[in-house]
Design an enzyme around this catalytic site. Sequence first.
Site, short mmCIF file in Angstrom:
data_model
loop_
_atom_site.label_atom_id
_atom_site.label_comp_id
_atom_site.label_asym_id
_atom_site.label_seq_id
_atom_site.Cartn_x
_atom_site.Cartn_y
_atom_site.Cartn_z
N GLY A 119 20.41 39.64 87.54
CA GLY A 119 21.82 39.56 87.84
C GLY A 119 22.53 40.88 87.62
N LEU A 120 23.80 40.80 87.19
CA LEU A 120 24.65 41.97 86.97
C LEU A 120 24.76 42.84 88.21
CD1 LEU A 120 23.52 43.04 83.36
CD2 LEU A 120 25.51 41.68 84.01
N CYS A 121 24.86 42.18 89.37
CA CYS A 121 25.02 42.93 90.63
C CYS A 121 26.16 42.34 91.46
CB CYS A 121 23.71 42.98 91.41
SG CYS A 121 22.84 41.41 91.57
N GLY A 122 27.23 41.98 90.79
CA GLY A 122 28.42 41.50 91.50
C GLY A 122 28.16 40.18 92.20
#
Length: 290
Positions: free
Chosen positions: A86-89
């Site tokens: 994750g951590l990709c908007g």
Amino acid sequence: MANLRAIRKRISSVKSTQQITRAMKMVSAAKLRRAQDGINAARPYARKMREVVTAVAGRAGSDAHPLLTAREAKKLALLVVTSDRGLCGSFNAGLSRAVYGFLNEHRGAYEEITLFVVGRKGRDFFRRRQIPIRKEYLGVLGAVSRHRAEEIANDLVGGFLAGEFDEVQIAFNEFRSAISQVVRFEKMFPIALEKADGEAGGAGIDYLYEPGQKEILASLLPKYVEIQIFRVLLESVAGEHGARMTAMDSATNNSVDMISRLTLKMNRARQSAITTELIEIVSGAEALKG
């Protein structure tokens, strides 16, 4: 003073987070350059492969191979390509929501929709909504290889040839730039018999095939599907790194603003504490004089 200590602790926490987001942005930027080189190299090959397949299949006809034969689309296989991390908007959430909307919209048009999912994020999304997944592919995008693309292609082609589904589509994020990824739905097969780009000038030209058109298509079409899936995986990798770099850049900028606001709040709290102490000292001095 307790409030002042809490603010200092929060500033320290935000600075630690800022270091992480800045480092993740730099890592994603480096990976994006490599992924961009990969997709820029794969796109022309995949495009030319499509032209060759379309030209040969157009002359051979739909009876030359089962992947060219259109059927009544009652059963659909949908390959969804998301990321493992994750951590990709909104990279994964946007695609997953689009696929979920597609499933709800087309459930009446197909008797059955079978999901094949690449990536943990897509798998978790559909599991939470209790949507059955035929097969999941994890760890594919960490190091994209032709071998993994071939594995996915074999599963899809095998199910299509066995009559388990009549149409195969793929949903993925197409890479446009570091700040732009577009959700795309593409039909993989049956392969439409369209005229290839640049064939208009040679429409009357035909070729001699050795050993024959059907034999060539039997070897060419599975490789064509594999190449298209390989290209889509590369598109997804480049899009993921671009989205993560943008998200981490935004997070870093937000942390700078938050540190500024907290520092201002801390200074005001310190000034208020100093002012209070001065007032207490002056009041005490005045009381002693009196």
